[in-house]
Design a protein around this motif. Sequence first.
Motif, PDB file in Angstrom:
ATOM      1  N   GLY A 180       0.838  -1.197   0.000  1.00  0.00           N
ATOM      2  CA  GLY A 180       0.000   0.000   0.000  1.00  0.00           C
ATOM      3  C   GLY A 180       0.874   1.249   0.000  1.00  0.00           C
ATOM      4  O   GLY A 180       1.863   1.333   0.726  1.00  0.00           O
ATOM      5  N   LYS A 181       0.506   2.201  -0.848  1.00  0.00           N
ATOM      6  CA  LYS A 181       1.326   3.408  -1.005  1.00  0.00           C
ATOM      7  C   LYS A 181       0.620   4.629  -0.432  1.00  0.00           C
ATOM      8  O   LYS A 181      -0.560   4.852  -0.670  1.00  0.00           O
ATOM      9  N   GLY A 182       1.390   5.441   0.279  1.00  0.00           N
ATOM     10  CA  GLY A 182       0.894   6.738   0.704  1.00  0.00           C
ATOM     11  C   GLY A 182       1.530   7.814  -0.148  1.00  0.00           C
ATOM     12  O   GLY A 182       2.290   7.517  -1.071  1.00  0.00           O
ATOM     13  N   ARG A 183       1.251   9.058   0.159  1.00  0.00           N
ATOM     14  CA  ARG A 183       1.884  10.138  -0.591  1.00  0.00           C
ATOM     15  C   ARG A 183       3.354  10.233  -0.229  1.00  0.00           C
ATOM     16  O   ARG A 183       3.780   9.750   0.811  1.00  0.00           O
ATOM     17  N   LEU A 184       4.111  10.890  -1.087  1.00  0.00           N
ATOM     18  CA  LEU A 184       5.528  11.160  -0.856  1.00  0.00           C
ATOM     19  C   LEU A 184       6.308   9.880  -0.548  1.00  0.00           C
ATOM     20  O   LEU A 184       7.187   9.860   0.312  1.00  0.00           O
ATOM     21  N   GLY A 185       5.951   8.803  -1.243  1.00  0.00           N
ATOM     22  CA  GLY A 185       6.690   7.547  -1.120  1.00  0.00           C
ATOM     23  C   GLY A 185       6.510   6.827   0.203  1.00  0.00           C
ATOM     24  O   GLY A 185       7.261   5.903   0.524  1.00  0.00           O
ATOM     25  N   CYS A 192      -8.231   8.822   7.005  1.00  0.00           N
ATOM     26  CA  CYS A 192      -8.307   8.520   5.572  1.00  0.00           C
ATOM     27  C   CYS A 192      -7.326   9.365   4.782  1.00  0.00           C
ATOM     28  O   CYS A 192      -7.153  10.552   5.069  1.00  0.00           O
ATOM     29  N   GLY A 193      -6.668   8.729   3.835  1.00  0.00           N
ATOM     30  CA  GLY A 193      -5.771   9.460   2.943  1.00  0.00           C
ATOM     31  C   GLY A 193      -6.154   9.195   1.495  1.00  0.00           C
ATOM     32  O   GLY A 193      -6.719   8.145   1.172  1.00  0.00           O
ATOM     33  N   ILE A 194      -5.867  10.167   0.648  1.00  0.00           N
ATOM     34  CA  ILE A 194      -6.205  10.049  -0.768  1.00  0.00           C
ATOM     35  C   ILE A 194      -4.932  10.232  -1.593  1.00  0.00           C
ATOM     36  O   ILE A 194      -4.159  11.162  -1.355  1.00  0.00           O
ATOM     37  N   LEU A 195      -4.709   9.331  -2.533  1.00  0.00           N
ATOM     38  CA  LEU A 195      -3.542   9.406  -3.416  1.00  0.00           C
ATOM     39  C   LEU A 195      -4.025   9.372  -4.862  1.00  0.00           C
ATOM     40  O   LEU A 195      -4.463   8.342  -5.356  1.00  0.00           O
ATOM     41  N   THR A 196      -3.968  10.534  -5.509  1.00  0.00           N
ATOM     42  CA  THR A 196      -4.443  10.646  -6.886  1.00  0.00           C
ATOM     43  C   THR A 196      -3.274  10.503  -7.843  1.00  0.00           C
ATOM     44  O   THR A 196      -2.240  11.135  -7.666  1.00  0.00           O
ATOM     45  N   GLU A 197      -3.420   9.649  -8.840  1.00  0.00           N
ATOM     46  CA  GLU A 197      -2.375   9.475  -9.847  1.00  0.00           C
ATOM     47  C   GLU A 197      -2.998   9.672 -11.224  1.00  0.00           C
ATOM     48  O   GLU A 197      -4.149   9.317 -11.464  1.00  0.00           O
ATOM     49  N   GLY A 203       2.052  39.251   7.004  1.00  0.00           N
ATOM     50  CA  GLY A 203       0.800  39.786   6.491  1.00  0.00           C
ATOM     51  C   GLY A 203       0.555  39.492   5.016  1.00  0.00           C
ATOM     52  O   GLY A 203      -0.524  39.770   4.501  1.00  0.00           O
ATOM     53  N   GLU A 204       1.557  38.940   4.360  1.00  0.00           N
ATOM     54  CA  GLU A 204       1.412  38.663   2.934  1.00  0.00           C
ATOM     55  C   GLU A 204       0.466  37.482   2.683  1.00  0.00           C
ATOM     56  O   GLU A 204       0.493  36.494   3.416  1.00  0.00           O
ATOM     57  N   ILE A 205      -0.345  37.612   1.630  1.00  0.00           N
ATOM     58  CA  ILE A 205      -1.280  36.549   1.285  1.00  0.00           C
ATOM     59  C   ILE A 205      -0.640  35.643   0.223  1.00  0.00           C
ATOM     60  O   ILE A 205      -0.116  36.137  -0.770  1.00  0.00           O
ATOM     61  N   GLN A 206      -0.673  34.366   0.455  1.00  0.00           N
ATOM     62  CA  GLN A 206      -0.078  33.424  -0.497  1.00  0.00           C
ATOM     63  C   GLN A 206      -1.100  32.384  -0.942  1.00  0.00           C
ATOM     64  O   GLN A 206      -2.004  32.026  -0.195  1.00  0.00           O
ATOM     65  N   GLU A 207      -0.907  31.910  -2.154  1.00  0.00           N
ATOM     66  CA  GLU A 207      -1.763  30.846  -2.689  1.00  0.00           C
ATOM     67  C   GLU A 207      -0.914  29.579  -2.755  1.00  0.00           C
ATOM     68  O   GLU A 207       0.140  29.565  -3.386  1.00  0.00           O
ATOM     69  N   ILE A 208      -1.373  28.527  -2.110  1.00  0.00           N
ATOM     70  CA  ILE A 208      -0.594  27.287  -2.077  1.00  0.00           C
ATOM     71  C   ILE A 208      -1.264  26.237  -2.939  1.00  0.00           C
ATOM     72  O   ILE A 208      -2.459  25.959  -2.801  1.00  0.00           O
ATOM     73  N   MET A 209      -0.483  25.648  -3.848  1.00  0.00           N
ATOM     74  CA  MET A 209      -1.074  24.680  -4.768  1.00  0.00           C
ATOM     75  C   MET A 209      -1.011  23.259  -4.230  1.00  0.00           C
ATOM     76  O   MET A 209      -1.926  22.486  -4.379  1.00  0.00           O
ATOM     77  N   SER A 210       0.080  22.901  -3.665  1.00  0.00           N
ATOM     78  CA  SER A 210       0.116  21.584  -3.024  1.00  0.00           C
ATOM     79  C   SER A 210       1.194  21.659  -1.964  1.00  0.00           C
ATOM     80  O   SER A 210       1.483  22.710  -1.447  1.00  0.00           O
ATOM     81  N   GLY A 211       1.780  20.552  -1.629  1.00  0.00           N
ATOM     82  CA  GLY A 211       2.789  20.599  -0.584  1.00  0.00           C
ATOM     83  C   GLY A 211       2.164  20.197   0.720  1.00  0.00           C
ATOM     84  O   GLY A 211       0.971  20.000   0.818  1.00  0.00           O
ATOM     85  N   GLU A 212       3.000  20.096   1.692  1.00  0.00           N
ATOM     86  CA  GLU A 212       2.549  19.557   2.963  1.00  0.00           C
ATOM     87  C   GLU A 212       2.016  20.646   3.891  1.00  0.00           C
ATOM     88  O   GLU A 212       2.602  21.700   4.043  1.00  0.00           O
ATOM     89  N   VAL A 213       0.900  20.332   4.495  1.00  0.00           N
ATOM     90  CA  VAL A 213       0.343  21.207   5.516  1.00  0.00           C
ATOM     91  C   VAL A 213       0.243  20.369   6.781  1.00  0.00           C
ATOM     92  O   VAL A 213      -0.231  19.251   6.750  1.00  0.00           O
ATOM     93  N   SER A 214       0.731  20.911   7.880  1.00  0.00           N
ATOM     94  CA  SER A 214       0.729  20.142   9.117  1.00  0.00           C
ATOM     95  C   SER A 214      -0.018  20.892  10.207  1.00  0.00           C
ATOM     96  O   SER A 214       0.168  22.102  10.369  1.00  0.00           O
ATOM     97  N   ILE A 215      -0.876  20.165  10.937  1.00  0.00           N
ATOM     98  CA  ILE A 215      -1.604  20.846  12.011  1.00  0.00           C
ATOM     99  C   ILE A 215      -0.833  20.743  13.328  1.00  0.00           C
ATOM    100  O   ILE A 215      -1.209  21.337  14.306  1.00  0.00           O
ATOM    101  N   ARG A 216       0.240  19.989  13.299  1.00  0.00           N
ATOM    102  CA  ARG A 216       1.053  19.854  14.516  1.00  0.00           C
ATOM    103  C   ARG A 216       2.386  20.556  14.340  1.00  0.00           C
ATOM    104  O   ARG A 216       2.835  20.799  13.240  1.00  0.00           O
ATOM    105  N   GLY A 217       3.018  20.821  15.470  1.00  0.00           N
ATOM    106  CA  GLY A 217       4.282  21.548  15.437  1.00  0.00           C
ATOM    107  C   GLY A 217       5.475  20.734  15.025  1.00  0.00           C
ATOM    108  O   GLY A 217       5.422  19.679  14.526  1.00  0.00           O
TER     109      GLY A 217
END
Length: 240
Positions: A37-42, A106-111, A226-240
């Motif tokens: 079974g594969k998750g994201r980022l290998g 649940c995780g989703i891996l789109t290819e 204060g700068e606004i950024q648009e993020i397309m993908s990449g990792e977002v973490s809710i923990r420190g």
Amino acid sequence: KKVIHLDTVGSTNDYAKEIGNKVSGGTLIISEQQTKGKGRLGRVWKSKSGDGIWMSLIIKPKIEPYKAPFLTLVAGASVVKALSNLGVEASIKWPNDIIVHNKKICGILTELSAEMERVNYVVIGIGINIKTIDFPDEIKEKATSLYKEGYKLSRVDIVRQFCIEFEKLYKGYILDGNKQDTLELCRKYSAIIGKQVYVIKNNKRELVKCIDINENGNLIVKEKNGEIQEIMSGEVSIRG
Ligand code: BTN
């Protein structure tokens, strides 16, 4: 629509890619267990027999490749809506994790298989932890299953609800260009909008505030300066 039910397979996503060119869009592959079974980022996705729903949906939308990432949001919105229909309070950690009680279930891996400017097919791999009790030490704090969180649901009911919700949102998006229904669900059930998260970019971790998900499905964040950024993908973490 065809369902292929396997006892065991390396990865339903890999299997889907083997047969992707031969089957019709809408084919769903479900396996009792996955040995690779594969998750994201290998990463490895533990997929023991009977522990969860390990499935891959093959779809053949007539869209340009750059529009495919939005289908991950369509799938995530469908999972969360399906769970909500069954009484589970779940949320989406943009763009591809589903969270219950602050832990990932649940995780989703789109290819994507595409040539030139044409999509051949898209494989949407979805893993939902249903009965898993023991998680490896590295993810113990972050991962959970529906059972662990007090929910006893049948896998068939979840798959059925997912298919109903996915069909609605997918057809809306592909046939009518309707992104709004998906975006509304992503916002309504967001685990991160209005909150501080860490964004990992170029190996650097930055604390930002999530503002919204825009029309393209990208995350809008406000940086410390204060700068606004648009993020397309990449990792977002809710923990420190
Ligand atoms: C992630 O969160 O990193 C994505 C996990 C995706 C797991 C599912 S299980 C069914 C399908 N087959 C795979 O090998 N992976 C996906």
